[in-house]
Design a protein around this motif. Sequence first.
Motif, PDB file in Angstrom:
ATOM      1  N   LYS A   1       0.832  -1.210   0.000  1.00  0.00           N
ATOM      2  CA  LYS A   1       0.000   0.000   0.000  1.00  0.00           C
ATOM      3  C   LYS A   1       0.863   1.254   0.000  1.00  0.00           C
ATOM      4  CE  LYS A   1      -3.715   2.257   2.588  1.00  0.00           C
ATOM      5  NZ  LYS A   1      -4.633   2.131   3.767  1.00  0.00           N
ATOM      6  N   GLN A   2       1.910   1.247   0.813  1.00  0.00           N
ATOM      7  CA  GLN A   2       2.806   2.402   0.881  1.00  0.00           C
ATOM      8  C   GLN A   2       3.559   2.608  -0.424  1.00  0.00           C
ATOM      9  OE1 GLN A   2       5.183   1.449   4.299  1.00  0.00           O
ATOM     10  NE2 GLN A   2       3.544   1.872   5.767  1.00  0.00           N
ATOM     11  N   ILE A   3       3.912   1.510  -1.098  1.00  0.00           N
ATOM     12  CA  ILE A   3       4.612   1.622  -2.384  1.00  0.00           C
ATOM     13  C   ILE A   3       3.713   2.276  -3.427  1.00  0.00           C
ATOM     14  CG2 ILE A   3       5.534   0.300  -4.322  1.00  0.00           C
ATOM     15  CD1 ILE A   3       6.619  -1.708  -2.322  1.00  0.00           C
ATOM     16  N   VAL A   4       2.459   1.842  -3.490  1.00  0.00           N
ATOM     17  CA  VAL A   4       1.523   2.422  -4.457  1.00  0.00           C
ATOM     18  C   VAL A   4       1.299   3.900  -4.172  1.00  0.00           C
ATOM     19  CG1 VAL A   4      -0.828   2.352  -5.342  1.00  0.00           C
ATOM     20  CG2 VAL A   4       0.380   0.218  -4.872  1.00  0.00           C
TER      21      VAL A   4
ATOM     22  N   ARG B   1      -1.107  16.296 -17.281  1.00  0.00           N
ATOM     23  CA  ARG B   1      -1.639  14.930 -17.364  1.00  0.00           C
ATOM     24  C   ARG B   1      -1.061  14.080 -16.241  1.00  0.00           C
ATOM     25  NH1 ARG B   1       0.148  10.911 -20.976  1.00  0.00           N
ATOM     26  NH2 ARG B   1       1.259  12.565 -22.065  1.00  0.00           N
ATOM     27  N   TRP B   2       0.215  14.267 -15.935  1.00  0.00           N
ATOM     28  CA  TRP B   2       0.825  13.526 -14.829  1.00  0.00           C
ATOM     29  C   TRP B   2       0.133  13.875 -13.506  1.00  0.00           C
ATOM     30  CZ3 TRP B   2       6.893  13.681 -15.508  1.00  0.00           C
ATOM     31  CH2 TRP B   2       7.212  13.216 -16.812  1.00  0.00           C
ATOM     32  N   VAL B   3      -0.134  15.157 -13.337  1.00  0.00           N
ATOM     33  CA  VAL B   3      -0.788  15.608 -12.099  1.00  0.00           C
ATOM     34  C   VAL B   3      -2.184  15.007 -11.991  1.00  0.00           C
ATOM     35  CG1 VAL B   3      -1.692  17.607 -10.862  1.00  0.00           C
ATOM     36  CG2 VAL B   3       0.532  17.751 -12.009  1.00  0.00           C
ATOM     37  N   LEU B   4      -2.933  15.037 -13.095  1.00  0.00           N
ATOM     38  CA  LEU B   4      -4.296  14.502 -13.074  1.00  0.00           C
ATOM     39  C   LEU B   4      -4.294  13.009 -12.788  1.00  0.00           C
ATOM     40  CD1 LEU B   4      -7.317  14.766 -13.430  1.00  0.00           C
ATOM     41  CD2 LEU B   4      -7.008  14.570 -15.911  1.00  0.00           C
ATOM     42  N   VAL B   5      -3.399  12.275 -13.424  1.00  0.00           N
ATOM     43  CA  VAL B   5      -3.323  10.825 -13.195  1.00  0.00           C
ATOM     44  C   VAL B   5      -2.966  10.533 -11.741  1.00  0.00           C
ATOM     45  CG1 VAL B   5      -2.030   8.730 -13.757  1.00  0.00           C
ATOM     46  CG2 VAL B   5      -2.810  10.235 -15.588  1.00  0.00           C
ATOM     47  N   ALA B   6      -2.050  11.306 -11.181  1.00  0.00           N
ATOM     48  CA  ALA B   6      -1.688  11.130  -9.772  1.00  0.00           C
ATOM     49  C   ALA B   6      -2.892  11.386  -8.866  1.00  0.00           C
ATOM     50  CB  ALA B   6      -0.539  12.063  -9.401  1.00  0.00           C
ATOM     51  N   LEU B   7      -3.659  12.416  -9.199  1.00  0.00           N
ATOM     52  CA  LEU B   7      -4.863  12.710  -8.418  1.00  0.00           C
ATOM     53  C   LEU B   7      -5.905  11.600  -8.567  1.00  0.00           C
ATOM     54  CD1 LEU B   7      -5.242  16.554  -9.063  1.00  0.00           C
ATOM     55  CD2 LEU B   7      -4.352  15.405  -7.036  1.00  0.00           C
ATOM     56  N   LEU B   8      -5.979  11.013  -9.762  1.00  0.00           N
ATOM     57  CA  LEU B   8      -6.904   9.896  -9.976  1.00  0.00           C
ATOM     58  C   LEU B   8      -6.546   8.719  -9.077  1.00  0.00           C
ATOM     59  CD1 LEU B   8      -7.334   9.753 -13.883  1.00  0.00           C
ATOM     60  CD2 LEU B   8      -8.900  10.713 -12.189  1.00  0.00           C
ATOM     61  N   MET B   9      -5.256   8.523  -8.842  1.00  0.00           N
ATOM     62  CA  MET B   9      -4.814   7.434  -7.979  1.00  0.00           C
ATOM     63  C   MET B   9      -5.286   7.635  -6.540  1.00  0.00           C
ATOM     64  SD  MET B   9      -0.937   6.634  -9.362  1.00  0.00           S
ATOM     65  CE  MET B   9      -0.777   5.190  -8.289  1.00  0.00           C
ATOM     66  N   GLY B  10      -5.541   8.881  -6.177  1.00  0.00           N
ATOM     67  CA  GLY B  10      -6.033   9.154  -4.835  1.00  0.00           C
ATOM     68  C   GLY B  10      -7.544   9.220  -4.748  1.00  0.00           C
ATOM     69  N   ILE B  11      -8.183   9.649  -5.836  1.00  0.00           N
ATOM     70  CA  ILE B  11      -9.639   9.827  -5.829  1.00  0.00           C
ATOM     71  C   ILE B  11     -10.366   8.496  -5.722  1.00  0.00           C
ATOM     72  CG2 ILE B  11     -11.597  10.533  -7.257  1.00  0.00           C
ATOM     73  CD1 ILE B  11      -9.873  12.807  -8.316  1.00  0.00           C
ATOM     74  N   GLY B  12      -9.889   7.473  -6.467  1.00  0.00           N
ATOM     75  CA  GLY B  12     -10.555   6.172  -6.432  1.00  0.00           C
ATOM     76  C   GLY B  12     -10.620   5.589  -5.030  1.00  0.00           C
ATOM     77  N   PRO B  13      -9.485   5.407  -4.352  1.00  0.00           N
ATOM     78  CA  PRO B  13      -9.516   4.894  -2.980  1.00  0.00           C
ATOM     79  C   PRO B  13     -10.283   5.795  -2.012  1.00  0.00           C
ATOM     80  CG  PRO B  13      -7.327   4.650  -3.904  1.00  0.00           C
ATOM     81  CD  PRO B  13      -8.112   5.485  -4.874  1.00  0.00           C
ATOM     82  N   LEU B  14     -10.302   7.105  -2.288  1.00  0.00           N
ATOM     83  CA  LEU B  14     -11.049   8.022  -1.424  1.00  0.00           C
ATOM     84  C   LEU B  14     -12.538   7.706  -1.480  1.00  0.00           C
ATOM     85  CD1 LEU B  14     -11.223  10.517   0.390  1.00  0.00           C
ATOM     86  CD2 LEU B  14     -11.337  11.927  -1.678  1.00  0.00           C
ATOM     87  N   VAL B  15     -13.058   7.491  -2.692  1.00  0.00           N
ATOM     88  CA  VAL B  15     -14.480   7.145  -2.853  1.00  0.00           C
ATOM     89  C   VAL B  15     -14.780   5.818  -2.159  1.00  0.00           C
ATOM     90  CG1 VAL B  15     -16.247   6.482  -4.529  1.00  0.00           C
ATOM     91  CG2 VAL B  15     -14.767   8.446  -4.989  1.00  0.00           C
ATOM     92  N   VAL B  16     -13.900   4.839  -2.361  1.00  0.00           N
ATOM     93  CA  VAL B  16     -14.083   3.542  -1.706  1.00  0.00           C
ATOM     94  C   VAL B  16     -14.043   3.705  -0.190  1.00  0.00           C
ATOM     95  CG1 VAL B  16     -13.047   1.270  -1.309  1.00  0.00           C
ATOM     96  CG2 VAL B  16     -13.204   2.175  -3.627  1.00  0.00           C
TER      97      VAL B  16
ATOM     98  N   ALA C   1      -5.188   4.038 -12.835  1.00  0.00           N
ATOM     99  CA  ALA C   1      -5.090   5.392 -13.389  1.00  0.00           C
ATOM    100  C   ALA C   1      -3.923   5.548 -14.346  1.00  0.00           C
ATOM    101  CB  ALA C   1      -4.974   6.410 -12.256  1.00  0.00           C
ATOM    102  N   LEU C   2      -2.908   4.703 -14.212  1.00  0.00           N
ATOM    103  CA  LEU C   2      -1.758   4.786 -15.115  1.00  0.00           C
ATOM    104  C   LEU C   2      -2.165   4.517 -16.558  1.00  0.00           C
ATOM    105  CD1 LEU C   2       0.925   2.934 -12.949  1.00  0.00           C
ATOM    106  CD2 LEU C   2       0.628   5.407 -13.267  1.00  0.00           C
ATOM    107  N   PHE C   3      -3.305   3.899 -16.742  1.00  0.00           N
ATOM    108  CA  PHE C   3      -3.850   3.685 -18.084  1.00  0.00           C
ATOM    109  C   PHE C   3      -3.955   5.008 -18.835  1.00  0.00           C
ATOM    110  CE2 PHE C   3      -7.569   3.896 -20.823  1.00  0.00           C
ATOM    111  CZ  PHE C   3      -7.392   2.812 -21.663  1.00  0.00           C
TER     112      PHE C   3
END
Length: 245
Positions: A85-88, A106-121, A175-177
């Motif tokens: 989890k810490q690595i991701v 785009r890098w910033v948005l993708v990084a934010l996407l990596m946080g938004i998904g788990p936040l919703v969950v 999100a890396l997709f």
Amino acid sequence: MKTSFILNKSQTDYAIKSDSLYPLPAGFYLKQFVLLILSAMLFIWLSRSESIDMALTRMWFDPLTHTFPWKDNYWLDVVNHRLLKQIVIGVGIVLLLAGVIRRQPRWVLVALLMGIGPLVVGVLKATSAHSCPWDLIEFGGKAVSYPLLGVTPANSGPGRCFPGGHASSGFSALALFFLFYPRQPRLAWALWWTAMVIGMLMGFGQIMRGAHFLSHNLWAAWWVWLTQCMTFGCVTHLLKKRKTL
């Protein structure tokens, strides 16, 4: 006609290469919508049936001691539950900082996407009345299990266990997709499947510990991907619309 086709193709390629936050075609989102609906129907059946969830979890439960022997296993607890989890999270932070420093939206948005998904969950999990397997009567606890969309029993236990929060950390790498598609679609899909495997492995470790059911992890992947698709689509659409004004 042939010349016009070539010119149009060239302009499209140039637009993709020159726009770091390129919008994806409507057809892409239509396909994702259909697949999300179909998978949701499958997951609802799986969650309401509970037979597969229970059977898989019983494989890791000791009826003699009424415990999950792998609950405190070092590799599952420290490596799978914490280190991965810490690595991701670290990958997301590095991508965010690199995007800010190098001015790559785009890098910033993708990084934010990596946080938004788990936040919703995490929000869904925190408000859920479904308890974890190790809290249920069937597995030595005191809480009563009930199917998804069913009536919540009075003794449903502590809850806060649906969807799978830990697995969502692995699925966040989906999100890396968006970092490579459509410029490098093969790489994008390879990363997508890699993230799915990582998320399922992290989730399966939790199944072995008695922390989650299989359906909890599948729904985590569903919500993460839905959130990421919607966010990326809305942001890129609004930016495109702003540029045309």
